[in-house]
Write an enzyme that holds these catalytic residues in place. Sequence first.
Site, PDB file in Angstrom:
ATOM      1  N   ASN A   9      38.984  53.252 -25.753  1.00  0.00           N
ATOM      2  CA  ASN A   9      38.674  52.501 -24.534  1.00  0.00           C
ATOM      3  C   ASN A   9      40.446  53.261 -23.471  1.00  0.00           C
ATOM      4  OD1 ASN A   9      39.470  50.820 -22.619  1.00  0.00           O
ATOM      5  ND2 ASN A   9      40.499  48.943 -24.548  1.00  0.00           N
ATOM      6  N   LYS A  11      41.210  52.211 -20.612  1.00  0.00           N
ATOM      7  CA  LYS A  11      42.093  52.052 -19.887  1.00  0.00           C
ATOM      8  C   LYS A  11      42.239  52.083 -18.771  1.00  0.00           C
ATOM      9  CE  LYS A  11      44.542  49.965 -24.313  1.00  0.00           C
ATOM     10  NZ  LYS A  11      45.760  49.490 -24.657  1.00  0.00           N
ATOM     11  N   SER A 212      47.097  49.921 -32.024  1.00  0.00           N
ATOM     12  CA  SER A 212      47.957  51.443 -32.406  1.00  0.00           C
ATOM     13  C   SER A 212      47.463  51.678 -34.028  1.00  0.00           C
ATOM     14  CB  SER A 212      49.049  50.910 -33.034  1.00  0.00           C
ATOM     15  OG  SER A 212      49.686  50.618 -31.962  1.00  0.00           O
TER      16      SER A 212
HETATM   17  P1  PGA Z   1      45.873  51.342 -28.707  1.00  0.00           P
HETATM   18  O1  PGA Z   1      44.984  50.023 -28.121  1.00  0.00           O
HETATM   19  O2  PGA Z   1      45.455  51.899 -29.682  1.00  0.00           O
HETATM   20  O3  PGA Z   1      46.715  51.920 -27.582  1.00  0.00           O
HETATM   21  O4  PGA Z   1      46.929  49.871 -29.398  1.00  0.00           O
HETATM   22  C1  PGA Z   1      43.603  49.530 -28.409  1.00  0.00           C
HETATM   23  C2  PGA Z   1      43.404  48.771 -27.324  1.00  0.00           C
HETATM   24  O5  PGA Z   1      43.799  47.770 -26.895  1.00  0.00           O
HETATM   25  O6  PGA Z   1      42.265  48.537 -27.354  1.00  0.00           O
END
Ligand code: PGA
Length: 248
Positions: A9, A11, A212
């Site tokens: 993802n 974002k 994470s």
């Molecule tokens: P992260 O995000 O791996 O940076 O914690 C996971 C997500 O929001 O899908």
Amino acid sequence: MRKKVIAGNWKMNMLPNEAISFIEKLAHMVEKTENEVILCVPYTDLFYSLLTAQNTNIKIGAQNMHWEEKGAYTGEISGKMLKSLGVEYVIIGHSERRQYFLETDEIVNKKTKAALKNELKPIVCVGETLEQRETGIQEQVITTQTKLALEGLDKEQLQNVIVAYEPVWAIGTGKTATSEDANEAIKSIRNQIEKDFGRDVSESIIILYGGSVKPENSKELFSMSDIDGGLVGGASLKVDDFEKIILA
Ligand code: PGA
């Protein structure tokens, strides 16, 4: 046996040129994996990402969509539009959308239905906040979110749904749920799905862990009985890290 699925993802990151070179590199690295590899990219990267990912085993997804097919919704993108480009997956109800864009369970349900109607595979996100975990209501929160997100779907549609359990306190914080806690939470989601749709569905549905996920913890997480892979934010922006997670 359920397939392992690793979804990135991105974002609000990555420009088209960065997306192209990332996908070119990753395609070679994961050429031989049997795992399903998905990259959920910003709308502005979709076209180039789809072109670059052609004839590779990388699938492309979007991160959101509107539930209506068209109309006066300035700034929105519909499932039909995503489908017309060749997009296969779409993240629905990510906690950042619930938190910053006020998406309710009802909206998540409408988007999930609209995605399926347009032959997109929704990756439906559920997860509790830190406060909810600390007051001990996390199981109730995630099973309710699951129930409401999937309400009104039939068994057959469930075959094209992926659920992602993402505890809000673990997203982008570096804090990961222990693999046991994540597995327990995912089991409770599976139980809810069994109640609503039957055992065959609950045993075959893919449920991911997110929050994470990184090369150091992915192997242990993905070896748990009920965790079928990961939804990966930060670590999906670095091609070497993402490769390690996929091959974990
Ligand atoms: P992260 O995000 O791996 O940076 O914690 C996971 C997500 O929001 O899908």
